[in-house]
Design a protein around this motif. Structure first.
Motif, PDB file in Angstrom:
ATOM      1  N   ALA A 141       0.984  -1.063   0.144  1.00  0.00           N
ATOM      2  CA  ALA A 141       0.341   0.047  -0.082  1.00  0.00           C
ATOM      3  C   ALA A 141       0.916   1.214   0.042  1.00  0.00           C
ATOM      4  O   ALA A 141       0.000   2.542  -0.594  1.00  0.00           O
ATOM      5  N   THR A 142       1.964   1.673   0.705  1.00  0.00           N
ATOM      6  CA  THR A 142       2.500   2.083   0.784  1.00  0.00           C
ATOM      7  C   THR A 142       3.496   2.511  -0.651  1.00  0.00           C
ATOM      8  O   THR A 142       3.691   3.233  -1.111  1.00  0.00           O
ATOM      9  N   ARG A 143       4.331   1.584  -1.129  1.00  0.00           N
ATOM     10  CA  ARG A 143       4.464   1.721  -2.503  1.00  0.00           C
ATOM     11  C   ARG A 143       2.854   2.186  -3.673  1.00  0.00           C
ATOM     12  O   ARG A 143       3.739   2.955  -4.401  1.00  0.00           O
ATOM     13  N   TRP A 144       2.363   1.616  -3.418  1.00  0.00           N
ATOM     14  CA  TRP A 144       0.899   2.221  -4.181  1.00  0.00           C
ATOM     15  C   TRP A 144       1.016   4.163  -4.136  1.00  0.00           C
ATOM     16  O   TRP A 144       0.698   5.174  -4.831  1.00  0.00           O
ATOM     17  N   LEU A 145       0.188   3.987  -2.555  1.00  0.00           N
ATOM     18  CA  LEU A 145       0.288   6.215  -2.155  1.00  0.00           C
ATOM     19  C   LEU A 145       1.829   6.517  -2.824  1.00  0.00           C
ATOM     20  O   LEU A 145       2.280   7.284  -3.419  1.00  0.00           O
ATOM     21  N   ALA A 173       2.450  -4.587  12.545  1.00  0.00           N
ATOM     22  CA  ALA A 173       2.717  -4.970  10.622  1.00  0.00           C
ATOM     23  C   ALA A 173       3.408  -3.483  10.421  1.00  0.00           C
ATOM     24  O   ALA A 173       4.493  -3.329   9.835  1.00  0.00           O
ATOM     25  N   ALA A 174       3.290  -1.999  11.239  1.00  0.00           N
ATOM     26  CA  ALA A 174       3.978  -1.214  10.916  1.00  0.00           C
ATOM     27  C   ALA A 174       5.188  -1.096  10.694  1.00  0.00           C
ATOM     28  O   ALA A 174       6.164  -1.292  10.590  1.00  0.00           O
ATOM     29  N   LEU A 175       5.938  -1.680  12.271  1.00  0.00           N
ATOM     30  CA  LEU A 175       7.264  -1.838  12.390  1.00  0.00           C
ATOM     31  C   LEU A 175       7.746  -2.917  11.335  1.00  0.00           C
ATOM     32  O   LEU A 175       8.854  -2.585  11.184  1.00  0.00           O
ATOM     33  N   VAL A 176       6.904  -3.708  11.326  1.00  0.00           N
ATOM     34  CA  VAL A 176       7.499  -4.847  10.247  1.00  0.00           C
ATOM     35  C   VAL A 176       7.557  -4.030   9.175  1.00  0.00           C
ATOM     36  O   VAL A 176       9.648  -4.188   8.343  1.00  0.00           O
ATOM     37  N   ALA A 177       7.185  -3.678   8.702  1.00  0.00           N
ATOM     38  CA  ALA A 177       7.230  -3.104   7.505  1.00  0.00           C
ATOM     39  C   ALA A 177       7.842  -1.789   6.932  1.00  0.00           C
ATOM     40  O   ALA A 177       8.713  -1.307   6.480  1.00  0.00           O
ATOM     41  N   ALA A 178       8.291  -1.321   8.574  1.00  0.00           N
ATOM     42  CA  ALA A 178       9.068  -0.217   8.134  1.00  0.00           C
ATOM     43  C   ALA A 178      10.825  -0.335   7.845  1.00  0.00           C
ATOM     44  O   ALA A 178      11.642  -0.281   8.124  1.00  0.00           O
ATOM     45  N   THR A 179      10.797  -1.575   8.412  1.00  0.00           N
ATOM     46  CA  THR A 179      12.082  -1.821   8.239  1.00  0.00           C
ATOM     47  C   THR A 179      13.186  -2.475   6.909  1.00  0.00           C
ATOM     48  O   THR A 179      14.018  -2.988   7.119  1.00  0.00           O
ATOM     49  N   ARG A 180      11.943  -2.450   5.920  1.00  0.00           N
ATOM     50  CA  ARG A 180      12.702  -3.069   4.820  1.00  0.00           C
ATOM     51  C   ARG A 180      12.487  -1.476   4.089  1.00  0.00           C
ATOM     52  O   ARG A 180      12.433  -0.514   4.199  1.00  0.00           O
ATOM     53  N   PRO A 181      13.771  -1.578   3.580  1.00  0.00           N
ATOM     54  CA  PRO A 181      14.404  -0.436   3.151  1.00  0.00           C
ATOM     55  C   PRO A 181      13.679  -0.177   1.623  1.00  0.00           C
ATOM     56  O   PRO A 181      13.627   1.434   1.216  1.00  0.00           O
ATOM     57  N   VAL A 200      10.420   0.765   1.457  1.00  0.00           N
ATOM     58  CA  VAL A 200       9.237   1.478   1.977  1.00  0.00           C
ATOM     59  C   VAL A 200      10.215   2.926   2.656  1.00  0.00           C
ATOM     60  O   VAL A 200       9.739   3.752   1.801  1.00  0.00           O
ATOM     61  N   GLY A 201      10.850   3.126   2.752  1.00  0.00           N
ATOM     62  CA  GLY A 201      11.212   4.591   3.902  1.00  0.00           C
ATOM     63  C   GLY A 201      10.765   5.122   3.979  1.00  0.00           C
ATOM     64  O   GLY A 201      10.478   5.862   3.991  1.00  0.00           O
ATOM     65  N   VAL A 202       9.657   4.335   5.424  1.00  0.00           N
ATOM     66  CA  VAL A 202       9.107   5.496   6.065  1.00  0.00           C
ATOM     67  C   VAL A 202       9.802   6.637   7.372  1.00  0.00           C
ATOM     68  O   VAL A 202      10.917   5.840   7.298  1.00  0.00           O
ATOM     69  N   ARG A 203       9.463   7.930   7.130  1.00  0.00           N
ATOM     70  CA  ARG A 203      10.115   8.755   8.052  1.00  0.00           C
ATOM     71  C   ARG A 203       9.152   8.963   9.425  1.00  0.00           C
ATOM     72  O   ARG A 203      10.360   9.398  10.229  1.00  0.00           O
ATOM     73  N   ALA A 204       8.580   8.314   9.826  1.00  0.00           N
ATOM     74  CA  ALA A 204       7.908   8.344  11.096  1.00  0.00           C
ATOM     75  C   ALA A 204       6.918   7.370  11.386  1.00  0.00           C
ATOM     76  O   ALA A 204       5.952   7.377  10.303  1.00  0.00           O
ATOM     77  N   ILE A 205       6.442   7.134  12.500  1.00  0.00           N
ATOM     78  CA  ILE A 205       6.005   5.824  13.051  1.00  0.00           C
ATOM     79  C   ILE A 205       5.138   6.458  14.578  1.00  0.00           C
ATOM     80  O   ILE A 205       5.728   6.596  15.719  1.00  0.00           O
ATOM     81  N   VAL A 206       3.759   5.765  14.435  1.00  0.00           N
ATOM     82  CA  VAL A 206       2.957   6.432  15.831  1.00  0.00           C
ATOM     83  C   VAL A 206       2.178   5.420  16.113  1.00  0.00           C
ATOM     84  O   VAL A 206       1.843   4.697  15.214  1.00  0.00           O
ATOM     85  N   ALA A 257      11.814  -9.957  16.345  1.00  0.00           N
ATOM     86  CA  ALA A 257      13.021  -9.390  16.159  1.00  0.00           C
ATOM     87  C   ALA A 257      13.382  -8.750  15.195  1.00  0.00           C
ATOM     88  O   ALA A 257      14.471  -7.733  15.459  1.00  0.00           O
ATOM     89  N   ALA A 258      12.173  -7.973  14.405  1.00  0.00           N
ATOM     90  CA  ALA A 258      12.176  -7.247  13.333  1.00  0.00           C
ATOM     91  C   ALA A 258      12.238  -5.960  14.480  1.00  0.00           C
ATOM     92  O   ALA A 258      12.928  -4.919  14.191  1.00  0.00           O
ATOM     93  N   LEU A 259      12.083  -6.119  15.644  1.00  0.00           N
ATOM     94  CA  LEU A 259      11.737  -4.447  16.806  1.00  0.00           C
ATOM     95  C   LEU A 259      13.431  -4.146  16.975  1.00  0.00           C
ATOM     96  O   LEU A 259      13.691  -2.856  16.775  1.00  0.00           O
ATOM     97  N   ARG A 260      14.417  -4.937  16.798  1.00  0.00           N
ATOM     98  CA  ARG A 260      15.478  -4.033  17.204  1.00  0.00           C
ATOM     99  C   ARG A 260      16.723  -3.825  15.155  1.00  0.00           C
ATOM    100  O   ARG A 260      17.508  -3.580  15.684  1.00  0.00           O
ATOM    101  N   ARG A 261      15.635  -3.507  14.441  1.00  0.00           N
ATOM    102  CA  ARG A 261      16.296  -3.465  12.725  1.00  0.00           C
ATOM    103  C   ARG A 261      14.884  -1.735  13.129  1.00  0.00           C
ATOM    104  O   ARG A 261      14.940  -1.757  11.523  1.00  0.00           O
ATOM    105  N   VAL A 262      14.308  -2.156  13.831  1.00  0.00           N
ATOM    106  CA  VAL A 262      13.182  -0.103  13.449  1.00  0.00           C
ATOM    107  C   VAL A 262      14.073   0.387  13.768  1.00  0.00           C
ATOM    108  O   VAL A 262      14.615   0.752  14.700  1.00  0.00           O
ATOM    109  N   ARG A 263      14.487   1.365  13.158  1.00  0.00           N
ATOM    110  CA  ARG A 263      15.574   2.385  13.248  1.00  0.00           C
ATOM    111  C   ARG A 263      14.636   4.626  12.647  1.00  0.00           C
ATOM    112  O   ARG A 263      14.868   5.226  12.979  1.00  0.00           O
ATOM    113  N   THR A 264      13.471   3.821  12.725  1.00  0.00           N
ATOM    114  CA  THR A 264      12.209   5.003  11.877  1.00  0.00           C
ATOM    115  C   THR A 264      11.964   5.633  13.389  1.00  0.00           C
ATOM    116  O   THR A 264      11.840   4.881  14.213  1.00  0.00           O
TER     117      THR A 264
END
Length: 412
Positions: free
Chosen positions: A273-277, A299-307, A309-315, A326-333
């Motif tokens: 959906a992010t790529r579509w947007l 789901a948002a946290l896991v998706a954000a780890t995909r390079p 996708v490139g999201v800039r902020a998460i709430v 395990a994806a939590l340890r890769r979330v840098r957004t």
């Protein structure tokens, strides 16, 4: 319950009026105090905003219409002086939502409803945040429907139910009317996202001159029709942010508990959906963020780890970040975790998640709030926190992009 101010009251009122969104309504405010409330309602419903000015009472319907038109003409004359010319919104054949900041006796609201009907409104809805109980009963005969958030037994004056009830000036009214014209959305429509053999419905809203876009990832048992997420989305739209609310699960899938908690599946659909947007013309060059609730936050946290996708902020609102594994340890957004102070189990899960997330992460606790933030003022707090998180992070992104494009800047 006291409202923080008129705009906050209008946002809460809008949550009860979203069902009129598809009726192409007109929102009219009663100057002066009702206009800020009406502005918030009009923005949430993506409806035109106008005013009805009632100068005298005890008049016939024709006389009331003449008086109202005279008041509106005066406002338009002042607008012309400020180069903010706007045409009067016709009411004939429309659903008209008459809005004020509150009702004590009901005489002005009653007259305004009569004016709307005299001008040909097909249906008149009177909407106010607070009113005297007797006034609500009496007004039922003047409008086709009355929507009132609260009619407290201890009602004395409208002002007692607002923490900020400062007077509204003519200039503020004119400015809101001008902004209502200028802020018409670039795009506001139902959309369909096709992913493999699955069709996912959504709603895309892009305001004029957007500064960013936010994709909503709904939680278990929820959808794009969630009143809480719609409330937050409306506030983000007012702040100049576009929103995409779409269903992570197709009709029929929402009852399959395996899919409800299949975070990799949900994250994959969110990424698509992010790529579509990103490919939409209105999204060109704009930063994108995620607003996730419950399982949607994971789901948002896991998706954000995909390079890609490139999201800039998460709430995350009442989210389950633990389900991201395990994806939590890769979330840098940059991530804001919002949790209710009375939601003990989820609060503990969020504290543990924050401890292992390597990127910028903040935990905001809303005192006394439970999991759905249904307590008075709780969702307003969530909305303000989310708005500020997205706008400040997107602004930071814009500054970095501008600096990178500046002459002489080295990017290697």
């Amino acid at each position: 319950m006291r409202f923080a101010d008129r705009v906050t009251a209008g946002r809460r009122l809008a949550g009860r009026l979203l069902r009129f969104r598809d009726e192409d309504p007109v929102v009219v405010g009663l100057p002066r105090g009702g206009v800020p409330v009406a502005f918030a309602v009009a923005q949430a419903l993506h409806a035109p905003l106008d005013v009805i000015v009632v100068r005298e009472l005890g008049l016939t319907a024709d006389q009331l219409t003449t008086a109202a038109e005279a008041g509106q003409a005066e406002l338009r004359r002042r607008a012309v002086r400020r180069r903010a010319v706007r045409a009067r919104v016709p009411l004939r054949g429309r659903t008209v939502i008459v809005v004020d900041d509150g009702v004590a006796t009901g005489s002005t609201a009653r007259a305004a409803c009569r004016v709307a009907k005299a001008q040909g409104a097909a249906r008149v809805v009177l909407a106010v945040p607070v009113a005297a109980p007797t006034a609500v009963t009496d007004l039922a005969a003047s409008a086709d429907e009355v929507v009132c958030l609260q009619a407290p037994a201890g009602f004395r004056t409208v002002g007692q139910w607002y923490r900020d009830f400062r007077p509204v000036s003519d200039e503020e009214v004119e400015d809101l009317l001008r902004r209502a014209v200028d802020d018409r959305p670039l795009r506001d429509e139902e959309v369909t996202l096709l992913q493999a053999a699955v069709t996912l419905p959504g709603h895309l809203t892009v305001p004029g001159a957007p500064t960013g876009l936010v994709v909503f990832a709904h939680g278990s048992g929820s959808s794009r029709h969630s009143p809480r997420n719609q409330y937050v989305a409306a506030a983000l739209n007012q702040a100049g942010l576009g929103t995409l609310l779409f269903d992570l699960l197709a009709p029929g899938e929402e009852h399959d508990r395996r899919k409800v908690f299949d975070i990799p599946l949900l994250a994959g659909r969110l990424a698509e959906a992010t790529r579509w947007l990103s490919a939409q013309p209105e999204a060109a060059g704009l930063p994108i963020g995620y607003f996730g609730a419950s399982t949607g936050a994971a789901a948002a946290l896991v998706a954000a780890t995909r390079p890609e996708v490139g999201v800039r902020a998460i709430v995350s609102r009442g989210g389950r970040p633990d389900l991201a594994g395990a994806a939590l340890r890769r979330v840098r957004t940059p991530t804001l975790l919002i949790v209710g102070g009375a939601d003990d189990v989820v609060l503990g899960l969020n504290r543990r998640a924050r401890a292992v997330m390597p990127g910028e992460t903040r935990l905001a606790v809303v005192p006394g709030a439970t999991h759905l933030f249904g307590e008075p003022g709780a969702l307003d707090r969530v909305t303000l926190l989310a708005r500020d998180w997205f706008t400040t992070r997107f602004a930071r992104e814009a500054r970095v992009s501008t600096a990178a494009r500046a002459p002489g800047t080295r990017t290697g």
